[in-house]
Enzyme design. Sequence first.
Site, PDB file in Angstrom:
ATOM      1  N   CYS A 116     -61.865  26.665   9.397  1.00 49.71           N
ATOM      2  CA  CYS A 116     -62.545  27.707  10.164  1.00 49.71           C
ATOM      3  C   CYS A 116     -63.181  28.493   9.119  1.00 49.71           C
ATOM      4  CB  CYS A 116     -61.458  28.544  10.977  1.00 49.71           C
ATOM      5  SG  CYS A 116     -61.052  27.651  12.379  1.00 49.71           S
ATOM      6  N   HIS A 258     -64.294  35.621  11.489  1.00 52.03           N
ATOM      7  CA  HIS A 258     -63.753  34.342  12.151  1.00 52.03           C
ATOM      8  C   HIS A 258     -63.149  34.582  13.524  1.00 52.03           C
ATOM      9  CE1 HIS A 258     -62.446  30.684  13.648  1.00 52.03           C
ATOM     10  NE2 HIS A 258     -61.075  30.842  13.238  1.00 52.03           N
ATOM     11  N   ASN A 288     -62.117  30.128  20.220  1.00 47.14           N
ATOM     12  CA  ASN A 288     -62.560  30.041  18.768  1.00 47.14           C
ATOM     13  C   ASN A 288     -63.303  28.535  18.544  1.00 47.14           C
ATOM     14  OD1 ASN A 288     -62.014  28.817  16.324  1.00 47.14           O
ATOM     15  ND2 ASN A 288     -59.935  29.577  15.958  1.00 47.14           N
TER      16      ASN A 288
END
Length: 349
Positions: A116, A258, A288
Site C-alpha cells: 500500500c 493511503h 482500500n
Amino acid sequence: MPPPTERAAILCGLAGWLPQRVVTNEELSQRLDTTDAWIRTRTGIGRRHFADPGQATSDLAVEAGRRALASAGREHVDAVIVTTTTPDRSCPATAPLVASRLGLTGAAAFDVGAVCTGFVYGLATAASLITARLADSVLLIGADTYSTIVDPHDRSNAIIFGDGAGAVVLRAGHAEEPGAVGHFDLGSDGTGEELIMVAAGGSRQRSTPGPVDPQDRHFAMRGKEVYRHAVTRMAASARATLTMADRKVDDVDHLVPHQANLRILRTVADDLGLPAERLVTNVESVGNTGAASIPLALADAAAEHTIQPGERVLLTAFGGGLTWGSCLLTWPVLPRTAHPHDSGGTKEP
C-alpha cells in the site's frame, strides 16, 4: 547570469479508473456475519468496486494510464512504472505489457512492489529517473485487484478492500514550477513482514516440502497491530518530510493519506494537528485499493476541485513489508479531470 534552476519532476497528468462492478455493504452482509452499520462504523466504507471475472490488474492499469496520458496531452513517455501487489503473473512484470498495450513499446517498463506504500515509492522512483536525467517523462500507475487475493469469506478483510487504478504523468521541469514533486521520506521494517502478507506463491513456500494450506493463498492481515503501526509510521513519515522541506504542519493545505480506513485517516490527521477539512478521502466509495488509493483520491479531488493550483499537498502511506513513505508537492494546473466513478466499464478499443 541567474543561477541554474534545479531540475525536478512535474506532475502534469492525472486520472483514475474503477471497474464497473459495485459491491455494497448490503451485498457483503448476505454472505458475511456483518451489517452496513457495522462496516461503516469500523471502516467508514460504504461500497467498493470489484474486477469482473477474467479482468486482470493490467486491464485496470491500461485504462488509468490511457486517461493520464490524455490528461497530460502526451502520446509517449520514456518510462512506465506499475506499482502493484497483484501483478498479472509472478513472472514477468506487468509494466511491459501495460506499456505495449498503450503503444509505448520501447519505453523502459518495470514494476514496484511496496504494497500500500507502492504509489509513494513509485513516485520517488519516477521523480529520481527524471532528476537523474534518465528520463524526461514517466507514466506511473498504481493498480490493484485485491478481490483476486482476499478470501471472500474473510469477514475482517473482505469488507475493506476494493479494486482500482490511478495514474500520473511526470515530466521534467524546474523545482519552482507548480506541480513540482518535492521532498520524500521512505522507510521499511522487515521484522513486521508477517503482519501483512500472502504466505503462499513465492519461493519461500515453493521451496518448502509438503502441501500448501489453501488459506495461505489468500491475503492475511493482523488488523489491530497494523492499525497501530499505520498511524505511528504515517504521522512520523509526514513530519520527517515536512522537516526536510523546512515546512510546518500549518503550511499543508491538504493531507492525502493511503486510504486504509477512515478511522486510521482521521487519527493520522489528528496526530499531525490538521483540521478535518484538510483531509482528502474517498474511502467511503472505493474502499482500500492498495497502490491505487492515493492517485484515485487525487483524481477524485481534482474532479471535484477540492485541491486548487498552488496549494501544498502532503502524501503519506503505510503498507506491507512493512513499508512507509511520504511526499510533499505543489498542486499544478491540470486539464479537467474525469471522475473515476464515471469511467467504469470503458473498454480498450
